[in-house]
Design a protein around this motif. Structure first.
Motif, PDB file in Angstrom:
ATOM      1  N   ASN A 113       2.275  -1.026 -14.538  1.00  0.00           N
ATOM      2  CA  ASN A 113       0.666  -0.951 -14.681  1.00  0.00           C
ATOM      3  C   ASN A 113       0.262   0.105 -15.563  1.00  0.00           C
ATOM      4  N   LEU A 114       0.923   1.509 -15.278  1.00  0.00           N
ATOM      5  CA  LEU A 114       0.943   2.627 -16.020  1.00  0.00           C
ATOM      6  C   LEU A 114       1.044   2.426 -17.710  1.00  0.00           C
ATOM      7  N   LYS A 115       2.059   1.664 -17.980  1.00  0.00           N
ATOM      8  CA  LYS A 115       2.511   1.325 -18.967  1.00  0.00           C
ATOM      9  C   LYS A 115       1.551   0.385 -19.847  1.00  0.00           C
ATOM     10  N   MET A 116       1.519  -0.721 -19.001  1.00  0.00           N
ATOM     11  CA  MET A 116       0.792  -2.004 -19.647  1.00  0.00           C
ATOM     12  C   MET A 116      -0.827  -1.858 -19.819  1.00  0.00           C
ATOM     13  N   ARG A 117      -1.284  -1.556 -18.496  1.00  0.00           N
ATOM     14  CA  ARG A 117      -2.631  -1.370 -18.567  1.00  0.00           C
ATOM     15  C   ARG A 117      -3.400  -0.225 -18.981  1.00  0.00           C
ATOM     16  N   ILE A 118      -2.908   1.122 -18.863  1.00  0.00           N
ATOM     17  CA  ILE A 118      -3.314   2.208 -19.439  1.00  0.00           C
ATOM     18  C   ILE A 118      -2.607   2.862 -20.641  1.00  0.00           C
ATOM     19  N   GLU A 119      -1.559   2.222 -20.744  1.00  0.00           N
ATOM     20  CA  GLU A 119      -0.693   2.776 -21.876  1.00  0.00           C
ATOM     21  C   GLU A 119      -0.312   4.073 -22.015  1.00  0.00           C
ATOM     22  N   VAL A 120       0.118   4.540 -20.760  1.00  0.00           N
ATOM     23  CA  VAL A 120       0.732   5.857 -20.792  1.00  0.00           C
ATOM     24  C   VAL A 120       2.071   6.042 -21.452  1.00  0.00           C
ATOM     25  N   LYS A 121       2.004   6.954 -22.220  1.00  0.00           N
ATOM     26  CA  LYS A 121       3.046   7.095 -23.326  1.00  0.00           C
ATOM     27  C   LYS A 121       4.542   7.315 -22.537  1.00  0.00           C
ATOM     28  N   HIS A 122       4.546   8.389 -21.661  1.00  0.00           N
ATOM     29  CA  HIS A 122       5.717   8.708 -20.918  1.00  0.00           C
ATOM     30  C   HIS A 122       5.643   8.878 -19.373  1.00  0.00           C
ATOM     31  N   ILE A 123       6.561   8.211 -18.552  1.00  0.00           N
ATOM     32  CA  ILE A 123       6.548   8.048 -17.217  1.00  0.00           C
ATOM     33  C   ILE A 123       7.566   8.737 -16.708  1.00  0.00           C
ATOM     34  N   TYR A 148       0.841  -1.333  -0.202  1.00  0.00           N
ATOM     35  CA  TYR A 148       0.097  -0.227  -0.109  1.00  0.00           C
ATOM     36  C   TYR A 148       0.795   1.348   0.037  1.00  0.00           C
ATOM     37  N   ARG A 149       0.322   2.255  -0.566  1.00  0.00           N
ATOM     38  CA  ARG A 149       1.084   3.596  -0.419  1.00  0.00           C
ATOM     39  C   ARG A 149      -0.152   4.534  -0.114  1.00  0.00           C
ATOM     40  N   TYR A 150      -0.101   5.391   0.717  1.00  0.00           N
ATOM     41  CA  TYR A 150      -0.978   6.476   1.100  1.00  0.00           C
ATOM     42  C   TYR A 150      -1.065   7.490  -0.218  1.00  0.00           C
ATOM     43  N   VAL A 151      -2.310   7.851  -0.632  1.00  0.00           N
ATOM     44  CA  VAL A 151      -2.375   8.927  -1.830  1.00  0.00           C
ATOM     45  C   VAL A 151      -3.304   9.931  -1.267  1.00  0.00           C
ATOM     46  N   PRO A 152      -2.931  11.164  -1.161  1.00  0.00           N
ATOM     47  CA  PRO A 152      -3.735  12.108  -0.810  1.00  0.00           C
ATOM     48  C   PRO A 152      -4.587  12.719  -2.004  1.00  0.00           C
ATOM     49  N   PHE A 153      -4.195  12.578  -3.232  1.00  0.00           N
ATOM     50  CA  PHE A 153      -5.126  13.023  -4.616  1.00  0.00           C
ATOM     51  C   PHE A 153      -4.037  12.827  -5.824  1.00  0.00           C
ATOM     52  N   ILE A 154      -4.837  12.872  -6.868  1.00  0.00           N
ATOM     53  CA  ILE A 154      -3.980  12.731  -8.144  1.00  0.00           C
ATOM     54  C   ILE A 154      -4.582  14.165  -8.916  1.00  0.00           C
ATOM     55  N   THR A 155      -3.683  14.493  -9.667  1.00  0.00           N
ATOM     56  CA  THR A 155      -3.978  15.773 -10.395  1.00  0.00           C
ATOM     57  C   THR A 155      -3.631  15.659 -12.027  1.00  0.00           C
ATOM     58  N   LEU A 156      -5.017  16.165 -12.693  1.00  0.00           N
ATOM     59  CA  LEU A 156      -4.809  15.956 -14.063  1.00  0.00           C
ATOM     60  C   LEU A 156      -4.796  17.206 -14.614  1.00  0.00           C
ATOM     61  N   SER A 157      -3.930  17.488 -15.750  1.00  0.00           N
ATOM     62  CA  SER A 157      -3.998  18.851 -16.487  1.00  0.00           C
ATOM     63  C   SER A 157      -5.165  18.809 -17.308  1.00  0.00           C
ATOM     64  N   LEU A 158      -5.622  20.098 -17.481  1.00  0.00           N
ATOM     65  CA  LEU A 158      -6.738  20.412 -18.337  1.00  0.00           C
ATOM     66  C   LEU A 158      -6.597  21.294 -19.521  1.00  0.00           C
ATOM     67  N   GLY A 182      -6.011  -0.454  -7.054  1.00  0.00           N
ATOM     68  CA  GLY A 182      -6.838   0.528  -6.806  1.00  0.00           C
ATOM     69  C   GLY A 182      -6.360   1.854  -7.450  1.00  0.00           C
ATOM     70  N   LEU A 183      -5.292   2.121  -7.246  1.00  0.00           N
ATOM     71  CA  LEU A 183      -4.721   3.609  -7.682  1.00  0.00           C
ATOM     72  C   LEU A 183      -5.028   3.442  -9.090  1.00  0.00           C
ATOM     73  N   ILE A 184      -4.497   2.326  -9.956  1.00  0.00           N
ATOM     74  CA  ILE A 184      -4.790   2.517 -11.590  1.00  0.00           C
ATOM     75  C   ILE A 184      -6.091   2.623 -11.659  1.00  0.00           C
ATOM     76  N   ASN A 185      -7.082   1.732 -10.923  1.00  0.00           N
ATOM     77  CA  ASN A 185      -8.524   2.109 -11.283  1.00  0.00           C
ATOM     78  C   ASN A 185      -9.062   3.496 -11.230  1.00  0.00           C
ATOM     79  N   TRP A 186      -8.397   4.047 -10.058  1.00  0.00           N
ATOM     80  CA  TRP A 186      -8.897   5.487  -9.929  1.00  0.00           C
ATOM     81  C   TRP A 186      -8.262   6.632 -10.925  1.00  0.00           C
TER      82      TRP A 186
END
Ligand code: SF4
Length: 286
Positions: free
Chosen positions: A100-110, A12-22, A59-63
């Protein structure tokens, strides 16, 4: 070497929020993992402490997926920045997250934003092999006693991490906060000289200390002129030096002028959101 203080349960890691650019043409996300092995006096991140909800990678990837779909529809994420706090506290969690970022949701750059203390040669190579593209490494100070005083930890592993990152051929850059009378122009020059011994092409950025956001106002805000002096000093050793502000979305404020601003949406674990606005990230000197 003292063991870092860790405040996470394995898996587990504690996560306060995630932030998306608009406002970016290509969607980006910042994933903030809380808890840190350093205790920087001037830290401006709420995530230095263990805050937020405990999350598994699943859980984090689903979120992340759900939040991106809500704001960006079917557009894939161009970049994910894993930040904190300190993202490397749980090595297995970090590996799993990158994968998981790479394989499951195909994020281009990490991108990994780290204090580098826990990065060894093996973990750097493994992270690269599973899809990490970019690393931002903070070198807080070159002088060991200054580093100990400011962070509570030695800088030796951090300096070694700079070499491991260079050896890995990952795209990496180094940042230092200019703090008058603590980490001053001479100290910036020492860091630049150290990096140049590895490779004069290493990218280096000098950041302005912001007492308003810091936990302890250990010094004043440096002037633009002092930043320029530090950039000039570092440029005697390194070819790619810039000056500016730290991560702009950390400094969102309602007073920012809309026409100059960038917008982000911060998503909390209960899916409540907050739109934040921040000015562009300071000036660049090259
Ligand atoms: S390493 Fe970063 S998050 Fe950790 S205490 Fe220092 S400034 Fe804060």
């Amino acid at each position: 070497m003292p063991m870092p203080e860790t405040k996470y349960e394995h898996g587990y890691r504690y996560v306060p929020f995630i932030t998306l650019s608009l406002t970016e043409p290509k969607p980006r996300i910042w994933i903030t993992l809380s808890g840190c092995n350093f205790k920087c006096k001037g830290c401006f991140s709420i995530a230095r402490d263990t805050v937020g909800e405990p999350m598994t990678v699943d859980g984090l990837i689903n979120w992340v997926e759900k939040s991106n779909r809500a704001y960006n529809g079917n557009t894939l994420l161009e970049e994910a920045v894993i930040t904190g706090g300190e993202p490397t506290l749980d090595r297995d969690f970090l590996m799993d997250l990158v994968l998981n970022l790479k394989m499951r949701i195909e994020v281009k750059h990490i991108t990994l934003s780290t204090n580098g203390y826990l990065l060894d040669r093996k973990s750097v190579m493994e992270l690269k092999d599973i899809g990490l593209d970019v690393v931002k490494l903070d070198i807080k100070a070159y002088n060991e006693s200054t580093h100990q005083w400011y962070t509570g930890m030695s800088n030796r592993p951090v300096l070694k991490a700079a070499r491991y990152l260079w050896e890995s051929k990952l795209d990496f850059r180094v940042e230092t906060v200019l703090m008058p009378e603590i980490v001053d122009v001479e100290e910036i020059e020492r860091i630049a000289s150290f990096l140049a011994q590895i490779d004069p092409g290493i990218k280096y950025k000098v950041i302005k200390f912001a007492p308003g956001e810091a936990r302890e106002k250990v010094t004043r805000r440096p002037s633009d002129n002092e930043i320029q002096l530090a950039v000039n000093s570092a440029s005697k050793y390194l070819r790619n030096v810039a000056g500016g502000k730290a991560c702009v979305q950390q400094f969102a404020s309602p007073e920012s002028r809309e026409e100059e601003a960038k917008k982000w949406v911060r998503v909390y674990p209960d899916m409540k959101t907050e739109t934040i606005i921040a000015k562009p990230g300071g000036f660049e000197v090259s």
